[in-house]
Write a protein that holds these residues in place. Structure first.
Motif, PDB file in Angstrom:
ATOM      1  N   LEU A 249      -2.583  54.225  36.803  1.00 10.69           N
ATOM      2  CA  LEU A 249      -2.765  53.715  35.444  1.00 10.69           C
ATOM      3  C   LEU A 249      -1.443  53.659  34.697  1.00 10.69           C
ATOM      4  N   GLY A 250      -1.422  52.883  33.656  1.00 10.58           N
ATOM      5  CA  GLY A 250      -0.247  52.770  32.806  1.00 10.58           C
ATOM      6  C   GLY A 250      -0.454  51.663  31.805  1.00 10.58           C
ATOM      7  N   GLY A 251       0.606  51.307  31.125  1.00 12.00           N
ATOM      8  CA  GLY A 251       0.491  50.263  30.118  1.00 12.00           C
ATOM      9  C   GLY A 251       1.568  49.216  30.286  1.00 12.00           C
ATOM     10  N   CYS A 252       1.298  48.030  29.738  1.00 12.35           N
ATOM     11  CA  CYS A 252       2.297  46.971  29.762  1.00 12.35           C
ATOM     12  C   CYS A 252       2.578  46.579  28.309  1.00 12.35           C
ATOM     13  N   CYS A 253       2.883  45.341  28.036  1.00 14.58           N
ATOM     14  CA  CYS A 253       3.400  44.912  26.731  1.00 14.58           C
ATOM     15  C   CYS A 253       2.614  45.497  25.558  1.00 14.58           C
ATOM     16  N   GLY A 254       3.334  46.035  24.608  1.00 11.60           N
ATOM     17  CA  GLY A 254       2.717  46.570  23.396  1.00 11.60           C
ATOM     18  C   GLY A 254       2.314  48.022  23.482  1.00 11.60           C
ATOM     19  N   SER A 255       2.261  48.598  24.686  1.00 10.03           N
ATOM     20  CA  SER A 255       1.866  50.003  24.816  1.00 10.03           C
ATOM     21  C   SER A 255       3.073  50.899  24.549  1.00 10.03           C
ATOM     22  N   THR A 256       2.842  51.992  23.870  1.00 11.55           N
ATOM     23  CA  THR A 256       3.890  52.912  23.428  1.00 11.55           C
ATOM     24  C   THR A 256       3.629  54.305  23.998  1.00 11.55           C
ATOM     25  N   PRO A 257       4.546  55.248  23.783  1.00 15.66           N
ATOM     26  CA  PRO A 257       4.261  56.626  24.210  1.00 15.66           C
ATOM     27  C   PRO A 257       2.960  57.170  23.627  1.00 15.66           C
ATOM     28  N   ARG A 258       2.614  56.764  22.408  1.00  8.98           N
ATOM     29  CA  ARG A 258       1.349  57.236  21.825  1.00  8.98           C
ATOM     30  C   ARG A 258       0.150  56.699  22.619  1.00  8.98           C
ATOM     31  N   HIS A 259       0.210  55.449  23.043  1.00 11.46           N
ATOM     32  CA  HIS A 259      -0.858  54.898  23.879  1.00 11.46           C
ATOM     33  C   HIS A 259      -1.011  55.726  25.155  1.00 11.46           C
ATOM     34  N   ILE A 260       0.114  56.047  25.774  1.00 12.66           N
ATOM     35  CA  ILE A 260       0.068  56.788  27.038  1.00 12.66           C
ATOM     36  C   ILE A 260      -0.406  58.226  26.813  1.00 12.66           C
ATOM     37  N   ALA A 261       0.025  58.853  25.723  1.00 12.02           N
ATOM     38  CA  ALA A 261      -0.383  60.232  25.442  1.00 12.02           C
ATOM     39  C   ALA A 261      -1.893  60.324  25.261  1.00 12.02           C
ATOM     40  N   LEU A 262      -2.448  59.434  24.451  1.00 11.56           N
ATOM     41  CA  LEU A 262      -3.904  59.467  24.219  1.00 11.56           C
ATOM     42  C   LEU A 262      -4.666  59.086  25.478  1.00 11.56           C
ATOM     43  N   ALA A 263      -4.138  58.103  26.229  1.00 16.70           N
ATOM     44  CA  ALA A 263      -4.833  57.660  27.435  1.00 16.70           C
ATOM     45  C   ALA A 263      -4.824  58.744  28.506  1.00 16.70           C
ATOM     46  N   SER A 264      -3.690  59.410  28.702  1.00 20.95           N
ATOM     47  CA  SER A 264      -3.634  60.441  29.738  1.00 20.95           C
ATOM     48  C   SER A 264      -4.571  61.603  29.397  1.00 20.95           C
ATOM     49  N   GLU A 265      -4.678  61.931  28.113  1.00 15.67           N
ATOM     50  CA  GLU A 265      -5.597  62.988  27.685  1.00 15.67           C
ATOM     51  C   GLU A 265      -7.046  62.572  27.913  1.00 15.67           C
ATOM     52  N   ARG A 266      -7.370  61.313  27.562  1.00  7.43           N
ATOM     53  CA  ARG A 266      -8.753  60.823  27.725  1.00  7.43           C
ATOM     54  C   ARG A 266      -9.111  60.735  29.207  1.00  7.43           C
ATOM     55  N   VAL A 267      -8.185  60.324  30.034  1.00  7.24           N
ATOM     56  CA  VAL A 267      -8.461  60.184  31.467  1.00  7.24           C
ATOM     57  C   VAL A 267      -8.716  61.543  32.099  1.00  7.24           C
ATOM     58  N   ARG A 268      -8.009  62.567  31.653  1.00  9.01           N
ATOM     59  CA  ARG A 268      -8.220  63.906  32.216  1.00  9.01           C
ATOM     60  C   ARG A 268      -9.648  64.381  32.006  1.00  9.01           C
ATOM     61  N   ARG A 269     -10.315  63.893  30.965  1.00  5.61           N
ATOM     62  CA  ARG A 269     -11.695  64.300  30.679  1.00  5.61           C
ATOM     63  C   ARG A 269     -12.727  63.357  31.291  1.00  5.61           C
ATOM     64  N   ALA A 270     -12.252  62.252  31.881  1.00  6.11           N
ATOM     65  CA  ALA A 270     -13.179  61.249  32.414  1.00  6.11           C
ATOM     66  C   ALA A 270     -13.700  61.654  33.786  1.00  6.11           C
TER      67      ALA A 270
END
Length: 581
Positions: A249-270
């Motif tokens: 997983l990861g992000g492309c255009c427009g994604s920032t460290p905040r996007h990745i921080a929230l996404a990595s936290e949400r994925v850990r609970r998925a």
């Protein structure tokens, strides 16, 4: 894959611009502003990434033509990423972005070799529009470092097509079948919701699946591309992609460290859901498919007649001419698409009216000159809705030059891309009523072996018929015969009976690709219209007679609305079949 996903960083380029306001390519900052480059890498690592990409996405000859300076940019990018990743124990991937250059395949090999020399063991080819171009580079990597990891990611629109008109199922299938590819998936162009839908429709993944969507769809503010701050939504969708089966997983255009921080936290609970591959649907043989199959199986000499659409909106001549040609034995009407770049009524709309009102099969030409991918697909959808099932795919005449003004043609596709695009649509969208695709063959090409290779490529991409440019000369006749020996498709011999002396002079001198022998032109001088028609029909019939056995059919181009000349030529061709020539 280890427990939990491999989590890449987000967009480097858009985040770099947001931080610095510097609109120059961010890759140049590897050498000019290494401090900022390393700071961005660290922000993504702090946000939860356990893999980062080198800041080298666009580091190819379009960024820097001089190989030494380009290597210096890549080397600095590699060193910056390694320095940032080392304290975190994160993996560093050599990032090689998709290229539009004609030298792309060789460039991928060169850049891969540079990264190998720097010690890279992880490679990401991303934002690709096609697959074949990276194969030599992948083979080079695996030969030099068998334990290297090679990931490949395609950029597709929400409907699943790349800018080259190739469908993501086909591309992923090719990548998954290559033993040198360790993971494959999608990145860029799509927002997270559309990427989730595309991933879900695959049913399952034979190798680790990559999902790196854009943050969403941008808007333009004061000339700048701006993405919404939607990190919470992005995180939710990335968690759903993980649940669907994405391993990387990861992000492309427009994604920032905040996007990745929230996404990595949400994925850990998925929680992952078990995915099973869904069987593909079975389609019966439709009337359209049967009709086109029967057409390709015909052994008689098919006659297709080309008509130009009107320069205005009055299509009465087009309709009456089509009806009379049908009555005289024409099998199909082909409709040109603004020939010589002079705007005319839309070829698909005219073809639809002819099919409905004259009751004859049609073959509209569709060119890439004036349409991007969206417009091409829109035309094909309209054609399908009208029951049109045959298309002649062309690059198109270049735009007319107007002084010093730059030509305004689109040309985001060429004829190869268009043939591939239609074939992809046939597989994914027009499964019940696929298009029969035709291409062009230039028998007047100066380098005919090269033209023949182009024709073979068109056939390999899916063209079932080729229509030749007008045959006038002995050399063109021989080229047509050579094409017949080399090509395994329906081959239509192009015949253009000229309307008279002035028409012949114009065609010979102003229209590219048409070669009329001077003695033929001279024979028409000072002749009445009736005499000129006789000469033209006789000469054209002589050409048709020479290649009658090699041709599957004849493609007769109507000169200056002179339908009577076409009817006369059609009668001569039909006599050849009745009398054995």
């Amino acid at each position: 894959m280890p427990a939990g996903p491999l989590f890449f960083d987000g967009a480097f380029g858009t985040y770099y611009l947001r931080l610095t306001g510097d609109e120059r390519p961010c890759e140049l900052a590897n050498r000019t502003d290494a401090q900022t480059v390393r700071k961005i890498h660290r922000e993504y690592l702090e946000a939860g990434s356990n893999a980062i990409k080198t800041n080298t996405f666009a580091a190819n000859p379009s960024l820097e033509a001089d190989p030494e300076r380009l290597y210096a940019v890549i080397k600095a990018g590699w060193e910056n990423a390694c320095a940032a990743a080392k304290p975190y124990g994160a993996r560093v991937f050599a990032d090689i972005g998709g290229s539009e250059l004609e030298t792309a395949a060789a460039d991928y090999e060169q850049i891969s070799g540079w990264f190998l020399s720097l010690g890279a063991k992880d490679f990401l080819f991303e934002t690709l529009a096609e697959y074949a171009l990276i194969v030599p580079a992948v083979e080079k990597i695996k030969k030099a470092a068998p334990d290297a990891s090679v990931f490949v990611s395609f950029a597709v629109s929400p409907d699943g097509y790349t800018r080259r008109g190739l469908h993501y199922r086909t591309l992923l299938g090719e990548a998954w079948e290559n033993g040198g590819i360790d993971a494959a998936g999608l990145n860029c162009v799509c927002g997270p919701s559309h990427m989730l839908k595309l991933a879900g429709s695959l049913g399952g993944f034979p190798k680790p699946f990559i999902a790196m969507p854009n943050a969403g769809y941008p808007s333009a503010i004061n000339g700048r591309v701006v993405f919404e701050d939607n990190a919470d939504y992005f995180a939710q969708k990335l968690a759903e992609l993980y649940e669907t089966g994405a391993d990387i997983l990861g992000g492309c255009c427009g994604s920032t460290p905040r996007h990745i921080a929230l996404a990595s936290e949400r994925v850990r609970r998925a929680e992952r859901r078990e995915k099973t591959v869904q069987p593909s649907g079975q389609h019966g043989i439709s009337e359209t498919r049967r009709k086109n199959t029967d057409f390709l199986a015909r052994t008689d000499k098919v006659i297709a007649v080309e008509l130009d659409p009107p320069l205005d909106y009055d299509c009465s001549f087009l309709l009456s001419a089509s009806a009379s040609l049908k009555a005289d034995g024409a099998d199909m009407i082909t409709i040109a698409d603004s020939p010589l770049s002079r705007p005319r009524a839309d070829s698909v709309m005219m073809a639809a009216r002819i099919r409905r009102e004259a009751g004859i099969e049609v073959l509209p030409h569709i060119t890439c000159r004036d349409r991007n991918q969206n417009a091409l697909k829109a035309s094909l959808l309209g054609a399908a809705s009208e029951g049109i099932s045959r298309i002649l795919a062309l690059t198109g005449d270049p735009p007319i030059q107007t002084g010093g003004r730059k030509p305004d043609g689109v040309f985001s596709f060429n004829s190869y891309d268009l043939i591939s695009f239609i074939e992809s649509l046939n597989d994914e969208l027009f499964t019940e009523n696929p298009f029969l695709v035709a291409g062009a063959l230039n028998v007047n090409a100066v380098n005919f072996p090269a033209e023949l290779a182009r024709a073979q490529r068109k056939v390999a991409l899916g063209a079932k018929m080729l229509f030749s440019q007008p045959i006038f000369s002995r050399e063109a006749v021989e080229n047509f015969r050579a094409a017949r020996a080399a090509l395994g498709c329906k081959l239509f011999a192009g015949i253009l009976p000229v309307a008279g002396y002035r028409n012949a002079v114009f065609l010979a001198n102003e229209v590219s690709g048409i070669e009329i022998p001077p003695d033929v032109v001279e024979r028409l001088r000072d002749k009445t219209p009736e005499e000129a028609a006789e000469i033209s029909i006789a000469y054209s019939a002589g050409i048709a007679r020479q290649i009658y056995d090699e041709a599957d059919g004849f493609y007769i181009m109507t000169p200056l609305r002179r339908v009577a000349i076409v009817r006369g030529l059609m009668r001569e061709i039909k006599k050849m079949g009745e009398t054995g020539r």
